[in-house]
Each structure stands twice: as C-alpha cells, then as structure tokens.
Design a protein around this motif. Structure first.
Motif, PDB file in Angstrom:
ATOM      1  N   ALA A 112      -0.589 -14.021   5.392  1.00 33.27           N
ATOM      2  CA  ALA A 112       0.696 -14.162   4.701  1.00 33.27           C
ATOM      3  C   ALA A 112       1.713 -13.244   5.370  1.00 33.27           C
ATOM      4  O   ALA A 112       1.423 -12.085   5.648  1.00 33.27           O
ATOM      5  CB  ALA A 112       0.554 -13.807   3.226  1.00 33.27           C
ATOM      6  N   ARG A 113       2.911 -13.767   5.600  1.00 33.27           N
ATOM      7  CA  ARG A 113       3.943 -12.947   6.242  1.00 33.27           C
ATOM      8  C   ARG A 113       4.458 -11.862   5.315  1.00 33.27           C
ATOM      9  O   ARG A 113       4.871 -10.799   5.762  1.00 33.27           O
ATOM     10  CB  ARG A 113       5.105 -13.843   6.707  1.00 33.27           C
ATOM     11  CG  ARG A 113       4.742 -14.763   7.865  1.00 33.27           C
ATOM     12  CD  ARG A 113       5.974 -15.414   8.465  1.00 33.27           C
ATOM     13  NE  ARG A 113       6.658 -16.291   7.525  1.00 33.27           N
ATOM     14  CZ  ARG A 113       6.319 -17.556   7.325  1.00 33.27           C
ATOM     15  NH1 ARG A 113       5.302 -18.099   7.983  1.00 33.27           N
ATOM     16  NH2 ARG A 113       6.998 -18.305   6.448  1.00 33.27           N
ATOM     17  N   ARG A 114       4.401 -12.115   4.017  1.00 32.81           N
ATOM     18  CA  ARG A 114       4.866 -11.128   3.041  1.00 32.81           C
ATOM     19  C   ARG A 114       3.877 -11.078   1.889  1.00 32.81           C
ATOM     20  O   ARG A 114       3.530 -12.107   1.315  1.00 32.81           O
ATOM     21  CB  ARG A 114       6.263 -11.499   2.532  1.00 32.81           C
ATOM     22  CG  ARG A 114       6.825 -10.569   1.476  1.00 32.81           C
ATOM     23  CD  ARG A 114       8.289 -10.908   1.174  1.00 32.81           C
ATOM     24  NE  ARG A 114       8.447 -12.248   0.621  1.00 32.81           N
ATOM     25  CZ  ARG A 114       8.371 -12.533  -0.689  1.00 32.81           C
ATOM     26  NH1 ARG A 114       8.110 -11.579  -1.566  1.00 32.81           N
ATOM     27  NH2 ARG A 114       8.562 -13.786  -1.099  1.00 32.81           N
ATOM     28  N   VAL A 115       3.412  -9.864   1.550  1.00 33.91           N
ATOM     29  CA  VAL A 115       2.441  -9.682   0.478  1.00 33.91           C
ATOM     30  C   VAL A 115       3.049  -8.784  -0.603  1.00 33.91           C
ATOM     31  O   VAL A 115       3.571  -7.706  -0.303  1.00 33.91           O
ATOM     32  CB  VAL A 115       1.128  -9.056   0.990  1.00 33.91           C
ATOM     33  CG1 VAL A 115       0.162  -8.798  -0.166  1.00 33.91           C
ATOM     34  CG2 VAL A 115       0.483  -9.946   2.049  1.00 33.91           C
ATOM     35  N   THR A 116       2.982  -9.230  -1.828  1.00 33.26           N
ATOM     36  CA  THR A 116       3.372  -8.430  -2.986  1.00 33.26           C
ATOM     37  C   THR A 116       2.129  -8.210  -3.842  1.00 33.26           C
ATOM     38  O   THR A 116       1.342  -9.142  -4.045  1.00 33.26           O
ATOM     39  CB  THR A 116       4.454  -9.153  -3.812  1.00 33.26           C
ATOM     40  OG1 THR A 116       5.582  -9.420  -2.983  1.00 33.26           O
ATOM     41  CG2 THR A 116       4.888  -8.309  -5.000  1.00 33.26           C
ATOM     42  N   ALA A 117       1.948  -6.981  -4.323  1.00 27.60           N
ATOM     43  CA  ALA A 117       0.789  -6.665  -5.159  1.00 27.60           C
ATOM     44  C   ALA A 117       1.271  -5.923  -6.394  1.00 27.60           C
ATOM     45  O   ALA A 117       2.096  -5.010  -6.297  1.00 27.60           O
ATOM     46  CB  ALA A 117      -0.217  -5.809  -4.393  1.00 27.60           C
ATOM     47  N   THR A 118       0.777  -6.320  -7.549  1.00 29.37           N
ATOM     48  CA  THR A 118       1.194  -5.706  -8.799  1.00 29.37           C
ATOM     49  C   THR A 118      -0.007  -5.156  -9.555  1.00 29.37           C
ATOM     50  O   THR A 118      -1.145  -5.599  -9.362  1.00 29.37           O
ATOM     51  CB  THR A 118       1.911  -6.723  -9.708  1.00 29.37           C
ATOM     52  OG1 THR A 118       0.961  -7.711 -10.147  1.00 29.37           O
ATOM     53  CG2 THR A 118       3.053  -7.412  -8.978  1.00 29.37           C
TER      54      THR A 118
END
Length: 242
Positions: free
Chosen positions: A177-183
């Motif tokens: 993935a070019r952009r990863v967000t983690a919460t």
C-alpha cells in the motif's frame, strides 16, 4: 505522540539486532525444537537449557526479550545501545541484573517479511500468576498470522489497520500500500506500534481513537482488523485489548 525512541536510537537498536543476527531463523536454531515447543506452552525450561553456557549477544537478546530473564549489565551493554534503552525505560537495572520491560522479537512469515515486533511481555510465562495491565499490548498470535495470510496482497493506494495493537498488520500493509493508516484506542499500543514500524523502516499515519472515529469521512482501498474477541473478566476490570 512522542516516540518511544528517537530516530538515531532506533537505528542503533536495529544495528545491534542485525549485528547479533537476532532473526527468526537464528533464534529458532539457538532454542532448538524443544525450546520452541516449550515457549509455545509458555515455559522457558527447555529454552534455558539450550542457551546454557552461552554469553554471546544473540543469547543475551533472547534471554532479555523472549525469556524475560535478567542478564548482567556488562552483557546488556555488549549487545545493545544500553544507555539509550535505559533512558527510554526499555531496559531497567535491578538487584538481579538488567531486565527488558517490553518484548521485542524478530518476525517473519510467508510474505518474506523480516522485521521486529514490539509488544508487552506475556504475563503468565512459566506459570507466573501475572495479571495484564488494562493497557497491555499483545504480541503476534495465531490470529495475527491467520489474518496476515488471508489479507489480499494486491497493490493498493491506501490501507487502514483498524486496532493496530503491536502494528504487525500495518507492517504487512506497508509492503503493498502506498499509504498506510493505523488506529488504536490504546495510546500505549500506538507507541509500541510506532517502534515496531520504525525498526523495520516503515512509516504509517498512527491515530488514536475508537473504531472509525480517527478516520471519519475518509476512504481506503483495503481495511484490515483483528478486533477483540475475548471478553474482559467478569470481575470488573476493563482491559482495552478485550
């Protein structure tokens, strides 16, 4: 969010792991089949026997981070950037020697991923009557690896790891993935996940909050989540990971 370790100290820690060959294969070889099988049952006796007489950096790292055992300060200094880890509270000196306060161990799987995952120690190793804290961060489990194997690995523009915990799914997502967000609802989880990712040279946008609140109104090409599926105990404790 303040990182657990500054970037320069992360680099020094990674270099120490590489120098000691602190990898999945080398640890498995050092422990042997019996040692690995014992650890799978939360017992260290066979692993301890396998390392008997060894004082090399690899053995020191396994004792500190995997077996939760104290080591001599001289051994810790020879294997690790001791002062930096002590300042961060990752190493703590006591009357019985130096102990690690968190678990950092090598990780790899079928994705040819080679990394280190940061979590809290297991509270019940060697049948100790330990009780996890409310904000404990679990390490890699069979549920983690099952999810990693089930997740499609097509190239995507954006991916979300909902409830990242120790950050293991975000590690995998970063590979495609070019952009990863983690919460995560647990701020402590985000700090440990940040170190997991930094040790592996991975960047992600880490956000604190419950469920989709931190990403309200945003869209992602792929979402992974390993949500809690064990209830908190009936005695009233509210454990975040449950």
């Amino acid at each position: 969010m303040d990182p657990l370790l500054p970037a320069g100290d992360v680099d020094a820690l990674r270099d120490a792991f590489v120098t000691a060959s602190y990898t999945v294969d080398e640890v498995a070889e050092a422990l042997g089949p019996a040692g690995q099988a014992g650890l799978a049952r939360n017992h260290t006796v066979a692993a301890d026997r396998a390392l008997a007489g060894r004082g090399d950096p690899l053995a020191t790292l396994v004792r500190l981070f995997v077996l939760q055992q104290p080591v001599a300060a001289s051994a810790a200094r020879a294997a690790l950037p001791y002062d930096a880890l002590a300042r961060a509270g990752i190493l703590a000196a006591g009357p019985d020697g130096v102990r690690a306060t968190i678990d950092i161990r090598p990780y790899g799987d079928d994705d040819h991923l080679s990394a280190w995952v940061v979590s809290d120690h297991a509270a019940t190793l060697d049948t100790r009557p330990g009780r996890p804290g409310a904000d404990v961060v679990l390490g890699v489990s069979s549920a983690s690896t099952t999810l990693a194997r089930l997740t499609p690995r097509d190239e995507v523009g954006s991916a979300l790891d909902l409830g990242t915990g120790c950050g293991v799914q975000a590690l995998h997502l970063a590979g495609h993935a070019r952009r990863v967000t983690a919460t995560d609802l647990n701020p402590r989880a985000l700090r440990l996940a940040d170190l997991t990712l930094a040790l592996s040279g991975v960047t992600a946008d880490l956000r604190a909050g419950s469920l989709f609140e931190p990403v309200a109104g945003e869209e992602f090409d792929l979402v992974t989540t390993n949500p809690p599926f064990v209830m908190s105990p009936p005695t009233g404790e509210r454990l975040v990971y449950r």
